[in-house]
Design a protein around this motif. Structure first.
Motif, PDB file in Angstrom:
ATOM      1  N   LEU A   1       0.700  -1.306   0.001  1.00 24.06           N
ATOM      2  CA  LEU A   1       0.010   0.283  -0.241  1.00 24.06           C
ATOM      3  C   LEU A   1       0.816   1.341  -0.101  1.00 24.06           C
ATOM      4  CD1 LEU A   1      -2.951  -1.017   2.476  1.00 24.06           C
ATOM      5  CD2 LEU A   1      -2.831  -0.897  -0.140  1.00 24.06           C
ATOM      6  N   ILE A   2       1.906   1.307   0.780  1.00 18.56           N
ATOM      7  CA  ILE A   2       2.665   2.401   0.899  1.00 18.56           C
ATOM      8  C   ILE A   2       3.615   2.623  -0.581  1.00 18.56           C
ATOM      9  CG2 ILE A   2       5.068   3.078   1.634  1.00 18.56           C
ATOM     10  CD1 ILE A   2       2.870   3.665   3.603  1.00 18.56           C
ATOM     11  N   CYS A   3       3.967   1.537  -1.455  1.00 20.44           N
ATOM     12  CA  CYS A   3       4.589   1.672  -2.615  1.00 20.44           C
ATOM     13  C   CYS A   3       3.354   2.434  -3.500  1.00 20.44           C
ATOM     14  CB  CYS A   3       4.985   0.299  -2.984  1.00 20.44           C
ATOM     15  SG  CYS A   3       6.416  -0.105  -2.359  1.00 20.44           S
ATOM     16  N   LEU A   4       2.198   1.732  -3.597  1.00 23.12           N
ATOM     17  CA  LEU A   4       1.080   2.238  -4.348  1.00 23.12           C
ATOM     18  C   LEU A   4       0.640   3.708  -4.113  1.00 23.12           C
ATOM     19  CD1 LEU A   4      -1.534  -1.019  -4.171  1.00 23.12           C
ATOM     20  CD2 LEU A   4      -0.200   0.148  -6.198  1.00 23.12           C
ATOM     21  N   MET A   5       0.687   4.351  -2.800  1.00 24.99           N
ATOM     22  CA  MET A   5       0.524   5.386  -2.477  1.00 24.99           C
ATOM     23  C   MET A   5       1.741   6.359  -3.151  1.00 24.99           C
ATOM     24  SD  MET A   5      -0.836   5.433   1.307  1.00 24.99           S
ATOM     25  CE  MET A   5      -2.383   4.637   1.697  1.00 24.99           C
ATOM     26  N   VAL A   6       2.967   5.962  -3.041  1.00 26.53           N
ATOM     27  CA  VAL A   6       4.017   6.704  -3.616  1.00 26.53           C
ATOM     28  C   VAL A   6       3.883   6.893  -4.968  1.00 26.53           C
ATOM     29  CG1 VAL A   6       6.653   6.831  -3.572  1.00 26.53           C
ATOM     30  CG2 VAL A   6       5.691   6.194  -1.554  1.00 26.53           C
ATOM     31  N   PHE A   7       3.606   5.805  -5.734  1.00 23.67           N
ATOM     32  CA  PHE A   7       3.516   5.641  -7.093  1.00 23.67           C
ATOM     33  C   PHE A   7       2.389   6.682  -7.500  1.00 23.67           C
ATOM     34  CE2 PHE A   7       1.198   4.112 -10.770  1.00 23.67           C
ATOM     35  CZ  PHE A   7       2.285   4.145 -11.743  1.00 23.67           C
ATOM     36  N   ALA A   8       1.226   6.788  -6.728  1.00 23.05           N
ATOM     37  CA  ALA A   8       0.070   7.505  -7.013  1.00 23.05           C
ATOM     38  C   ALA A   8       0.644   8.858  -7.005  1.00 23.05           C
ATOM     39  CB  ALA A   8      -1.181   7.192  -6.347  1.00 23.05           C
ATOM     40  N   PHE A   9       1.194   9.427  -5.845  1.00 24.63           N
ATOM     41  CA  PHE A   9       1.686  10.681  -5.892  1.00 24.63           C
ATOM     42  C   PHE A   9       2.439  11.092  -6.842  1.00 24.63           C
ATOM     43  CE2 PHE A   9      -0.248  10.868  -1.253  1.00 24.63           C
ATOM     44  CZ  PHE A   9      -0.656  12.175  -1.272  1.00 24.63           C
ATOM     45  N   GLY A  10       3.419  10.279  -6.873  1.00 21.82           N
ATOM     46  CA  GLY A  10       4.603  10.562  -7.993  1.00 21.82           C
ATOM     47  C   GLY A  10       4.085  10.774  -9.594  1.00 21.82           C
ATOM     48  N   ASN A  11       3.091   9.828  -9.622  1.00 16.48           N
ATOM     49  CA  ASN A  11       2.417   9.986 -10.863  1.00 16.48           C
ATOM     50  C   ASN A  11       1.611  11.098 -11.005  1.00 16.48           C
ATOM     51  OD1 ASN A  11       1.764   8.567 -13.565  1.00 16.48           O
ATOM     52  ND2 ASN A  11      -0.251   7.960 -12.623  1.00 16.48           N
ATOM     53  N   ASP A  12       0.920  11.482 -10.029  1.00 12.96           N
ATOM     54  CA  ASP A  12       0.161  12.881 -10.228  1.00 12.96           C
ATOM     55  C   ASP A  12       0.950  14.165 -10.469  1.00 12.96           C
ATOM     56  OD1 ASP A  12      -2.238  11.713  -9.635  1.00 12.96           O
ATOM     57  OD2 ASP A  12      -2.602  12.133  -7.746  1.00 12.96           O
ATOM     58  N   ILE A  13       2.087  13.976  -9.740  1.00 10.99           N
ATOM     59  CA  ILE A  13       3.093  15.264  -9.841  1.00 10.99           C
ATOM     60  C   ILE A  13       3.692  15.203 -11.444  1.00 10.99           C
ATOM     61  CG2 ILE A  13       5.305  15.922  -9.073  1.00 10.99           C
ATOM     62  CD1 ILE A  13       4.547  14.968  -6.207  1.00 10.99           C
ATOM     63  N   VAL A  14       4.110  13.929 -11.783  1.00  6.02           N
ATOM     64  CA  VAL A  14       4.581  13.956 -13.081  1.00  6.02           C
ATOM     65  C   VAL A  14       3.519  14.389 -14.376  1.00  6.02           C
ATOM     66  CG1 VAL A  14       5.458  12.480 -15.093  1.00  6.02           C
ATOM     67  CG2 VAL A  14       6.241  12.147 -12.687  1.00  6.02           C
ATOM     68  N   LYS A  15       2.275  14.067 -14.029  1.00  5.80           N
ATOM     69  CA  LYS A  15       1.200  14.490 -15.119  1.00  5.80           C
ATOM     70  C   LYS A  15       1.075  15.977 -15.066  1.00  5.80           C
ATOM     71  CE  LYS A  15      -1.614  10.227 -14.927  1.00  5.80           C
ATOM     72  NZ  LYS A  15      -2.969   9.809 -14.543  1.00  5.80           N
ATOM     73  N   GLN A  16       1.107  16.388 -13.811  1.00  8.51           N
ATOM     74  CA  GLN A  16       0.877  17.944 -13.846  1.00  8.51           C
ATOM     75  C   GLN A  16       1.998  18.818 -14.360  1.00  8.51           C
ATOM     76  OE1 GLN A  16      -2.147  19.450 -12.770  1.00  8.51           O
ATOM     77  NE2 GLN A  16      -2.843  17.190 -12.745  1.00  8.51           N
ATOM     78  N   ILE A  17       3.430  18.157 -14.167  1.00  7.03           N
ATOM     79  CA  ILE A  17       4.486  18.952 -14.642  1.00  7.03           C
ATOM     80  C   ILE A  17       4.605  18.793 -16.230  1.00  7.03           C
ATOM     81  CG2 ILE A  17       7.057  18.659 -14.798  1.00  7.03           C
ATOM     82  CD1 ILE A  17       7.143  17.858 -12.158  1.00  7.03           C
ATOM     83  N   MET A  18       3.955  17.601 -16.700  1.00  7.70           N
ATOM     84  CA  MET A  18       3.770  17.144 -18.314  1.00  7.70           C
ATOM     85  C   MET A  18       2.854  18.278 -18.874  1.00  7.70           C
ATOM     86  SD  MET A  18       6.304  15.215 -18.840  1.00  7.70           S
ATOM     87  CE  MET A  18       5.958  14.501 -20.651  1.00  7.70           C
ATOM     88  N   LYS A  19       1.676  18.365 -18.120  1.00  5.77           N
ATOM     89  CA  LYS A  19       0.816  19.322 -18.541  1.00  5.77           C
ATOM     90  C   LYS A  19       1.360  20.730 -18.999  1.00  5.77           C
ATOM     91  CE  LYS A  19      -3.430  17.322 -17.120  1.00  5.77           C
ATOM     92  NZ  LYS A  19      -4.559  17.302 -16.202  1.00  5.77           N
ATOM     93  N   LYS A  20       2.084  21.201 -17.859  1.00  4.14           N
ATOM     94  CA  LYS A  20       2.736  22.632 -18.074  1.00  4.14           C
ATOM     95  C   LYS A  20       3.752  22.688 -19.044  1.00  4.14           C
ATOM     96  CE  LYS A  20       1.932  23.683 -13.000  1.00  4.14           C
ATOM     97  NZ  LYS A  20       2.611  23.928 -11.907  1.00  4.14           N
TER      98      LYS A  20
END
Length: 436
Positions: free
Chosen positions: A417-436
């Motif tokens: 679960l911790i790994c999934l949470m880290v992945f989800a947070f990191g994935n969200d951040i990467v998506k927002q950066i890529m949008k910009k």
């Protein structure tokens, strides 16, 4: 965004944990704690005791929990488990009662999802665009064009079944892929397959880049100091052509302007009952500087009444659950990339949006309630589904699994679960950066 995210998650978490709490109390099991958010390292923002239960709000907003006496859970209270079983403890109860306790949270989430969609249907009914009202067919976006759709196509069937509404084209039976569209184009009937991997593209470009109704337009408001303003365009004008390319429809003018970014173009304008030519400057973004008045297809609203709305709301909730299950299965089979399909708190906050729209808020909350039910049913130790699997095995074997095994499984599940949470947070951040 943050306020709506916290409010929505708080509602879902409190009611989910209440499901476990109520089931445990119904079977005479002692509940020691009931927390919204986690009080990691014993730090809480607020707490009080009432009838032997500590209620509180933790500082780590990643969910919540109820601590049930005599249960191996995320608290890893091995000291309590070392003592002899007490009649009020979880471990002393029959396996079927413990299974009901573990499924209590999921059950409440399902009930909540149905209730939300039922109430929304009572109040607002459902609004559709009849497919016959798309006089000019569809305007495909990038995703639609990539699979072979063309402007003006009229889609009549999905998987051989006639469609009644435009919304059928942007429903799960199409967007989950592996489907076939029947298209009428220039008096010819064609079949256009939708690939099973289309969710990857939808994640990148959004649903609006699949298909939209094709619509005519006129100019409404003109931005000051824009190319449209400097060219003398006014409200009510129509753009008939750009550099000689006909632009009868809004999708045509959009694509033509994008193809001429940062260039001077010649517009053919219908203005005050006369046609004239005018030069205009297109921006680097491919815009002219006007807001269109769109000739939208006429929609149809259906109301169902108090009792009639219930099966509609329940079907919508259940459809959300099954659609998410199918999408998740595509991740496991490799058709959809995990980074495209999964979102964490940041992605959910963006979904709510930056201003409050209560219909949208409750629609998303209803969807998330069904998603939370599904995710908690996954057979991962530390989740409700993992506990349920172990209890079913115990019921089949006729004896419980060892505490040592359950403790180790809990640790493994917690790490997952911790790994999934880290992945989800990191994935969200990467998506927002890529949008910009």
């Amino acid at each position: 965004m943050v306020g709506q995210l916290l409010l929505g998650l708080s509602i879902l978490v409190i009611l989910h944990e209440f499901g476990h709490f109520a089931a445990a109390r119904a079977f005479g099991i002692k509940v020691e704690k009931f927390y919204l958010f986690f009080d990691a390292w014993g730090i809480s923002l607020f707490k009080f005791n009432y009838k032997g239960v500590e209620y509180g709000i933790g500082w780590l907003p990643l969910g919540g929990y109820v601590k049930i006496a005599g249960m191996i859970d995320e608290s890893m209270d091995t000291e309590q488990m070392a003592g002899p079983p007490q009649p009020w403890e979880f471990r002393s109860k029959p396996a079927w009662q413990r299974l009901i306790v573990m499924l209590g949270g999921v059950t409440v989430n399902v009930i909540l999802g149905i209730l939300i969609f039922w109430v929304l249907t009572i109040k607002y009914g459902e609004t559709y665009i009849p497919i016959d009202n798309l006089k000019y067919g569809i305007a495909p976006g990038k995703i639609g064009r990539d699979i072979g759709l063309k402007p003006g196509d009229k889609i009549t069937e999905v998987n051989g079944k006639h469609i009644e509404y435009f919304e059928d084209l942007v429903s799960s039976k199409v967007l989950l892929g592996n489907s076939v569209l029947t298209v009428v184009r220039s008096n010819q009937t064609l079949s256009v397959p939708v690939p099973g991997t289309i969710l990857n593209e939808l994640s990148d470009y959004g649903i609006t880049e699949f298909v939209k109704p094709r619509m005519k337009f006129a100019l409404d408001s003109i931005s000051p100091n824009s190319g449209a303003s400097k060219a003398g365009l006014t409200r009510g004008d129509s753009i008939l052509a750009v550099n000689g390319v006909k632009t009868d429809f809004f999708d045509e003018v959009q694509s033509t302007l994008l193809a001429n970014k940062d260039k001077q173009v010649q517009l053919t304008i219908y203005h005050n009952n006369a046609i004239r030519q005018q030069q205009a400057q297109i921006t680097k973004e491919g815009t002219l500087g006007f807001f269109p008045k769109i000739d939208f297809p006429k929609d149809k609203k259906i109301t169902f009444g108090f009792f009639g709305s219930f099966p509609v709301g329940a079907n919508r909730a259940w459809g959300t659950f099954t659609d998410q299950s199918k999408a998740l299965s595509k991740v496991f089979t490799g058709q959809v990339k995990a980074q495209k399909a999964l979102s964490g708190p940041i992605g959910i906050a963006v979904l709510f949006g930056s201003h409050i729209d209560w219909v949208k808020f409750w629609s998303i909350t209803g969807l998330l309630s069904m998603v939370l039910a599904l995710m908690n049913l996954l057979p991962i130790p530390a989740l409700d589904g993992g506990h349920a699997v172990f209890l079913i095995i115990e019921m089949i074997k006729g004896k419980p699994l060892s505490d040592k095994f359950l403790e180790r499984a809990q640790i493994v599940g917690f790490v997952i679960l911790i790994c999934l949470m880290v992945f989800a947070f990191g994935n969200d951040i990467v998506k927002q950066i890529m949008k910009k």
